[in-house]
Design an enzyme around this catalytic site. Structure first.
Site, PDB file in Angstrom:
ATOM      1  N   GLU A 234      52.327  38.354  47.706  1.00 46.61           N
ATOM      2  CA  GLU A 234      52.795  39.499  46.938  1.00 46.61           C
ATOM      3  C   GLU A 234      53.008  40.740  47.784  1.00 46.61           C
ATOM      4  OE1 GLU A 234      51.619  39.270  42.364  1.00 46.61           O
ATOM      5  OE2 GLU A 234      49.908  39.736  43.643  1.00 46.61           O
ATOM      6  N   SER A 360      43.896  46.294  40.469  1.00 44.87           N
ATOM      7  CA  SER A 360      43.595  47.723  40.425  1.00 44.87           C
ATOM      8  C   SER A 360      43.035  48.213  41.755  1.00 44.87           C
ATOM      9  CB  SER A 360      42.593  48.004  39.303  1.00 44.87           C
ATOM     10  OG  SER A 360      41.338  47.434  39.635  1.00 44.87           O
ATOM     11  N   GLU A 362      40.282  49.642  42.258  1.00 46.20           N
ATOM     12  CA  GLU A 362      38.873  49.264  42.370  1.00 46.20           C
ATOM     13  C   GLU A 362      38.725  47.852  42.932  1.00 46.20           C
ATOM     14  OE1 GLU A 362      39.330  52.493  39.435  1.00 46.20           O
ATOM     15  OE2 GLU A 362      40.317  50.561  39.747  1.00 46.20           O
TER      16      GLU A 362
END
Length: 382
Positions: A234, A360, A362
């Site tokens: 990705e 995310s 995080e």
């Protein structure tokens, strides 16, 4: 890795530029454009083999194509997930029969894919999969729900990470299934309306009594390894094309700042300079890491860099316009119910999600902490 463009790359760039100049103006509908790319052989140039009707290109030439595509302002790709995520995964883990079945239609732009990973309640925790698939003869019955599934409303197929071993937990007992989306009454797709007014993301519901899948990639129970292999894809060449688009957006914001007087504000001027400098750093970092292997933190660092940068650009786009940023492009008076945004308003609202989707911030920081810095693993409640 240092990139040096040679004469053969210049010739490839001219070929790509000429083709795009001839074909982009008459692109038609998104599906038509994918098929047009397929007829030109431009889908799958990075697959490493030309057995499916595609051209081939080395890594430097893939960068050239991605940049020229962005500069030509060609349409957003609806086939990205199939071409750049599923196809390399099949090449690495699929059987010969699976490659022959699925790669040619992707290369022709005829079959579109979506990714069935995220689930409600699991956030970015991919190992928290609850969707189950139970073997029934030569097929699997799939039960569960996926969410934030990009382009599911247009896709013909979905690759789904599901739990095939009863009683398994976390990353054990998962399989990577290929599920046809055309199963009326068995698979339901519900678009998620965002604050931009658009619905690129969807919820997908699988009815275990009827929803079926016939293909498993990499063998039953090996879904986690296949999924991790796919996630590494990705953050590839497409990052550089993305940055060309970012540069065009930044130029638009700069032009507004100059024409509207915002550039005279020292604080705004400092923010504009910082955006420009950070974009340059992102490009150099992408070129430095492109084609390298074994760097577990590189994809996470790239995601943190561009996600935060793009969100700050959206905020900056509103700041340079001042109060005018709150006014829509159409008059909502007179009983009009139109909900429309201009491009920079759309940029601001959509980029609020950049630090969330695709893993995310995080999650990315946890990956860097555990896999790169060797810090103690995060405590997870059973």
């Amino acid at each position: 890795m240092e990139f040096r463009f040679g004469p053969e790359d210049d010739a490839f760039r001219e070929d790509a530029r000429a083709w795009l100049a001839q074909h982009v103006p008459g692109r038609g509908q998104p599906g038509d454009w994918e098929r047009e790319l397929g007829r030109g052989g431009w889908i799958g140039i990075g697959w490493g083999e030309a057995a499916y009707g595609n051209r081939t290109a080395d890594l430097t030439q893939q960068v050239v194509w991605a940049e020229e595509y962005a500069r030509a302002k060609a349409p957003p790709r609806t086939g990205h997930i199939g071409e750049n995520l599923l196809a390399p995964t099949l090449i690495a883990h699929g059987t010969p029969a699976q490659k022959q079945r699925f790669l040619p239609p992707i290369a022709r732009g005829e079959e579109l894919w979506c990714q069935g990973y995220s689930e409600p309640g699991a956030g970015s925790d991919l190992a928290g999969i609850r969707t189950v698939a139970r073997r029934d003869g030569d097929t699997y019955r799939v039960t569960g729900q996926k969410i934030w599934t990009s382009l599911a409303h247009e896709a013909h197929w979905c690759f789904v990470l599901a739990r095939t071993e009863e009683g398994s937990r976390r990353h054990h007992g998962l399989s990577f299934l290929l599920v046809p989306m055309d199963q009326p009454g068995r698979i339901e797709v519900r678009p998620i309306r965002q604050m931009t007014g658009t619905s690129e993301f969807n919820e997908v519901f699988f009815d275990g009594a009827e929803a079926r899948a016939e293909h498993v990639v990499g063998g039953e129970g090996n879904g986690w390894q296949v999924a991790m292999s796919l996630l590494a894809l990705e953050r590839g060449v497409s990052t550089l094309a993305q940055q060309v688009g970012f540069a065009a957006e930044l130029e638009q914001v700069l032009a507004i700042a100059v024409s509207g007087g915002g550039a005279l504000d020292p604080a705004l001027r400092a923010r504009l300079v910082a955006q420009w400098a950070e974009l340059k750093v992102m490009r150099w970092n992408a070129l430095r890491t492109l084609g390298s292997s074994g760097d577990a933190g590189a994809p996470s660092v790239a995601k943190l860099l561009w996600g935060g940068w793009h969100r700050r650009l959206g905020e900056l786009a509103m700041a340079v316009r001042g109060a005018a940023a709150t006014v829509g492009p159409y008059d909502w008076g007179g009983g009009s119910a139109r909900y429309e945004l201009d491009p920079l308003q759309h940029l601001f609202l959509f980029t609020r999600a950049d630090t969330i989707y695709g893993g995310s911030d995080e999650i990315q920081r946890t990956i860097i902490a555990e896999r790169v810095l060797g810090l103690p693993r995060e405590v997870r409640v059973p």
